[in-house]
Design a protein around this motif. Structure first.
Motif, short mmCIF file in Angstrom:
data_model
loop_
_atom_site.label_atom_id
_atom_site.label_comp_id
_atom_site.label_asym_id
_atom_site.label_seq_id
_atom_site.Cartn_x
_atom_site.Cartn_y
_atom_site.Cartn_z
N ALA A 1 42.54 42.89 33.33
CA ALA A 1 41.98 41.90 34.25
C ALA A 1 43.08 41.23 35.06
O ALA A 1 42.91 40.98 36.26
CB ALA A 1 41.17 40.87 33.49
N ASP A 2 44.22 40.97 34.42
CA ASP A 2 45.34 40.38 35.14
C ASP A 2 45.89 41.32 36.21
O ASP A 2 46.25 40.88 37.30
CB ASP A 2 46.46 39.98 34.17
N ARG A 3 45.96 42.62 35.90
CA ARG A 3 46.42 43.60 36.90
C ARG A 3 45.46 43.64 38.09
O ARG A 3 45.89 43.69 39.25
CB ARG A 3 46.52 44.99 36.28
N ILE A 4 44.17 43.63 37.81
CA ILE A 4 43.17 43.67 38.87
C ILE A 4 43.26 42.41 39.73
O ILE A 4 43.21 42.47 40.97
CB ILE A 4 41.77 43.85 38.28
N GLY A 5 43.41 41.26 39.07
CA GLY A 5 43.54 40.00 39.81
C GLY A 5 44.78 39.98 40.68
O GLY A 5 44.75 39.50 41.82
N ALA A 6 45.89 40.49 40.15
CA ALA A 6 47.13 40.52 40.93
C ALA A 6 46.98 41.42 42.16
O ALA A 6 47.46 41.08 43.24
CB ALA A 6 48.28 41.00 40.06
N ALA A 7 46.31 42.55 41.99
CA ALA A 7 46.10 43.45 43.12
C ALA A 7 45.22 42.79 44.18
O ALA A 7 45.47 42.92 45.39
CB ALA A 7 45.46 44.75 42.64
N ALA A 8 44.21 42.06 43.75
CA ALA A 8 43.33 41.37 44.69
C ALA A 8 44.08 40.26 45.44
O ALA A 8 43.86 40.07 46.63
CB ALA A 8 42.12 40.79 43.96
N GLU A 9 44.97 39.56 44.74
CA GLU A 9 45.76 38.51 45.40
C GLU A 9 46.75 39.11 46.40
O GLU A 9 47.02 38.53 47.45
CB GLU A 9 46.53 37.70 44.36
N GLN A 10 47.28 40.28 46.05
CA GLN A 10 48.27 40.92 46.92
C GLN A 10 47.65 41.37 48.24
O GLN A 10 48.30 41.32 49.28
CB GLN A 10 48.86 42.12 46.19
N SER B 1 34.90 42.47 47.02
CA SER B 1 33.70 42.79 46.24
C SER B 1 33.50 41.83 45.07
O SER B 1 32.44 41.79 44.47
CB SER B 1 33.78 44.21 45.69
N GLY B 2 34.53 41.06 44.74
CA GLY B 2 34.44 40.16 43.60
C GLY B 2 34.75 40.84 42.28
O GLY B 2 34.55 40.26 41.21
N PHE B 3 35.28 42.07 42.34
CA PHE B 3 35.56 42.80 41.11
C PHE B 3 36.59 42.08 40.26
O PHE B 3 36.50 42.08 39.03
CB PHE B 3 36.04 44.23 41.43
N ASP B 4 37.55 41.42 40.90
CA ASP B 4 38.56 40.70 40.13
C ASP B 4 37.94 39.58 39.30
O ASP B 4 38.30 39.37 38.15
CB ASP B 4 39.67 40.17 41.04
N GLU B 5 36.95 38.90 39.86
CA GLU B 5 36.27 37.83 39.12
C GLU B 5 35.42 38.39 37.99
O GLU B 5 35.36 37.82 36.89
CB GLU B 5 35.43 37.00 40.08
N ARG B 6 34.77 39.52 38.24
CA ARG B 6 33.96 40.15 37.18
C ARG B 6 34.85 40.68 36.06
O ARG B 6 34.50 40.58 34.88
CB ARG B 6 33.09 41.27 37.76
N ALA B 7 36.01 41.22 36.42
CA ALA B 7 36.95 41.70 35.41
C ALA B 7 37.44 40.55 34.56
O ALA B 7 37.55 40.67 33.33
CB ALA B 7 38.13 42.41 36.08
N ASP B 8 37.72 39.42 35.18
CA ASP B 8 38.19 38.25 34.44
C ASP B 8 37.11 37.76 33.48
O ASP B 8 37.40 37.46 32.32
CB ASP B 8 38.56 37.15 35.43
N THR C 1 35.65 51.76 27.90
CA THR C 1 36.77 50.97 27.40
C THR C 1 36.52 49.53 27.80
O THR C 1 36.39 49.24 29.00
CB THR C 1 38.10 51.46 28.00
N PRO C 2 36.46 48.62 26.83
CA PRO C 2 36.22 47.22 27.19
C PRO C 2 37.37 46.66 28.02
O PRO C 2 38.53 47.01 27.82
CB PRO C 2 36.12 46.50 25.85
N MET C 3 37.03 45.77 28.93
CA MET C 3 38.03 45.11 29.77
C MET C 3 38.85 44.18 28.88
O MET C 3 38.30 43.40 28.12
CB MET C 3 37.33 44.31 30.86
N ASP C 4 40.16 44.27 28.98
CA ASP C 4 41.02 43.35 28.24
C ASP C 4 41.76 42.46 29.22
O ASP C 4 41.70 42.63 30.44
CB ASP C 4 41.97 44.10 27.31
#
Length: 61
Positions: A12-21, A30-37, A5-8
């Motif tokens: 990416a916003d949910r992943i970024g929010a979790a990383a910020e939290q 791991s930088g996954f939030d940046e790769r997701a973005d 499933t391609p990242m939408d």
């Protein structure tokens, strides 16, 4: 091979929010939030700013 499933942008916003939290989480460190973005940017054709003037001739506008 499984389905992909391609990242939408929403995911990416949910992943970024979790990383910020939780900046010490595996997602954040791991930088996954940046790769997701970056993947969401690649997969969202509306987010690209294409230059229709391919020859870069300023007189062609």
């Amino acid at each position: 091979m499984g389905r992909e499933t391609p990242m939408d942008r929403e995911a990416a916003d949910r992943i970024g929010a979790a990383a910020e939290q939780d900046p010490q989480s595996a997602t954040a460190v791991s930088g996954f939030d940046e790769r997701a973005d970056a993947a969401a940017e690649r997969n969202d054709p509306g987010s690209h700013d294409y230059d229709d003037d391919q020859d870069d001739d300023p007189d062609d506008n």
